[in-house]
Design an enzyme around this catalytic site. Structure first.
Site, mmCIF file in Angstrom:
data_model
loop_
_atom_site.group_PDB
_atom_site.id
_atom_site.type_symbol
_atom_site.label_atom_id
_atom_site.label_comp_id
_atom_site.label_asym_id
_atom_site.label_seq_id
_atom_site.Cartn_x
_atom_site.Cartn_y
_atom_site.Cartn_z
ATOM 1 N N SER A 170 0.830 -1.194 0.000
ATOM 2 C CA SER A 170 0.000 0.000 0.000
ATOM 3 C C SER A 170 0.872 1.254 0.000
ATOM 4 O O SER A 170 1.678 1.447 -0.905
ATOM 5 C CB SER A 170 -0.970 -0.056 1.189
ATOM 6 O OG SER A 170 -2.017 0.848 1.066
ATOM 7 N N ASP B 136 -9.882 -3.510 -5.981
ATOM 8 C CA ASP B 136 -9.125 -2.453 -5.322
ATOM 9 C C ASP B 136 -9.043 -1.268 -6.277
ATOM 10 O O ASP B 136 -8.666 -1.440 -7.445
ATOM 11 C CB ASP B 136 -7.719 -2.975 -4.996
ATOM 12 C CG ASP B 136 -6.843 -1.985 -4.242
ATOM 13 O OD1 ASP B 136 -7.229 -0.805 -4.108
ATOM 14 O OD2 ASP B 136 -5.752 -2.388 -3.793
ATOM 15 N N HIS C 298 -7.904 -4.905 -1.199
ATOM 16 C CA HIS C 298 -6.804 -4.173 -0.573
ATOM 17 C C HIS C 298 -6.682 -4.599 0.891
ATOM 18 O O HIS C 298 -7.675 -4.754 1.594
ATOM 19 C CB HIS C 298 -7.096 -2.675 -0.646
ATOM 20 C CG HIS C 298 -5.915 -1.819 -0.358
ATOM 21 N ND1 HIS C 298 -5.004 -1.466 -1.340
ATOM 22 C CD2 HIS C 298 -5.481 -1.248 0.789
ATOM 23 C CE1 HIS C 298 -4.069 -0.704 -0.796
ATOM 24 N NE2 HIS C 298 -4.328 -0.564 0.489
#
Length: 318
Positions: free
Chosen positions: A160, A254, A284
């Protein structure tokens, strides 16, 4: 980017994308963290996120030892099992706002055990107290410290927001060393076009929404989004040559998914060695589901195997 969604309406029927195990993971996550977590104060967001990560923590595999150290003013945690010859720098996710050494502790320990490589987790400064480029500066400082302290190959990995930072560091440090042999980016935010593609299709995906991404961007910068700044968004770079071997892993459901494809295409067009994996039926933040979901477990096993190869200078996708 953040590992949490905002609970906004989901126009897509995600039951057709996600299997029972992933849906159970989402339900458990929602039970542990308020659906409107992004509306909490920053201190409360951090508390909730820490509690969430703690609930999914799996402990250390046998044989992994850790030390907390100072890397030129940046706190880091060192994981070792045996006598490693490769160093993996891990940059954690959390939207540049939440997370730290504890949030991804067991993930780093499992990477260490599974690869045999040394892992160095970086506790970079967080926004809004420390806006961009503070997190990037800390990531560069920690990387330089690892290169000075430990011989052998170095691989950068992040999930991320940490994937954003890992890529930003490799862009900044190319030409300065030949010891960074690879980067592996897990559902990274790289600065793609938020008006199209997965940002629209999966705007209200479970785990992360496009609105959440915009919120964390504003917190990270304190205002205007930088332009032409690859230390902020690697896709803003004008030059993609000279990068180490790159593997990008994204989740199908995502908003950030298409950033992986765009980054692959940019590196490939520049003549680099790159591979993009799009994980079907995952969301995610799925690293936390690696003990609960077969799909997440298989993806994490691939990530660990690929990290082992990158550290050894082996390209696993020829």
């Amino acid at each position: 980017m953040s590992d949490r969604g905002s609970g906004r309406p989901r126009p897509l029927n995600y039951d057709s994308y996600l299997d029972e195990e992933v849906r159970a993971f989402i339900a458990r996550t929602d039970a542990l963290s308020p659906p409107d977590a992004v509306n909490l104060s920053i201190s409360d967001q951090r508390r909730v996120y820490d509690d969430l990560c703690r609930a999914f923590d799996t402990g250390y595999p046998d044989g992994v030892a850790t030390r907390d150290l100072d890397a030129g003013g940046v706190p880091v945690r060192l994981y070792e099992a045996g006598a490693p010859s490769v160093s993996v720098i891990y940059l954690h996710g959390g939207g540049f706002v939440v997370g730290g050494l504890e949030s991804h502790d067991s993930i780093c320990a499992e990477i260490c055990s599974g690869t045999g490589h040394r892992v160095i987790s970086v506790d970079y400064r967080l926004a809004p107290e420390h806006p961009h480029p503070a997190s990037f500066d800390d990531a560069v400082t920690a990387t330089a410290w690892v290169l000075e302290r430990f011989p052998g190959p170095v691989v950068l990995v992040g999930d991320s927001a940490g994937g954003t930072l890992a890529a930003a560091v490799t862009h900044a440090m190319r030409g300065r060393t030949d010891r960074i042999t690879g980067q592996l980016l897990i559902y990274p935010g790289l600065g793609g076009d938020m008006t199209r593609g997965s940002y629209v299709t999966h705007a209200n995906a479970p785990g992360l929404t496009t609105a959440d991404i915009g919120f964390y961007q504003s917190v990270r910068t304190g205002g205007a989004i930088p332009e032409g700044d690859p230390s902020y968004a690697p896709l803003q770079d004008s030059d993609f040559t000279g990068l180490p071997h790159t593997i990008i892993v994204t989740a199908q459901c995502d908003p950030l998914a298409d950033d992986g494809a765009a980054y692959r295409d940019a590196i490939r067009a520049a003549g680099g060695k790159v591979h993009w994996i799009s994980e079907a039926g995952l969301i995610h933040g799925y690293l936390r589901a690696r003990t609960l979901s077969t799909r997440a477990r298989d993806s994490f096993a691939t990530i660990v195997a690929d990290l082992q190869c990158l550290g050894q200078g082996v390209w696993p996708y020829d």
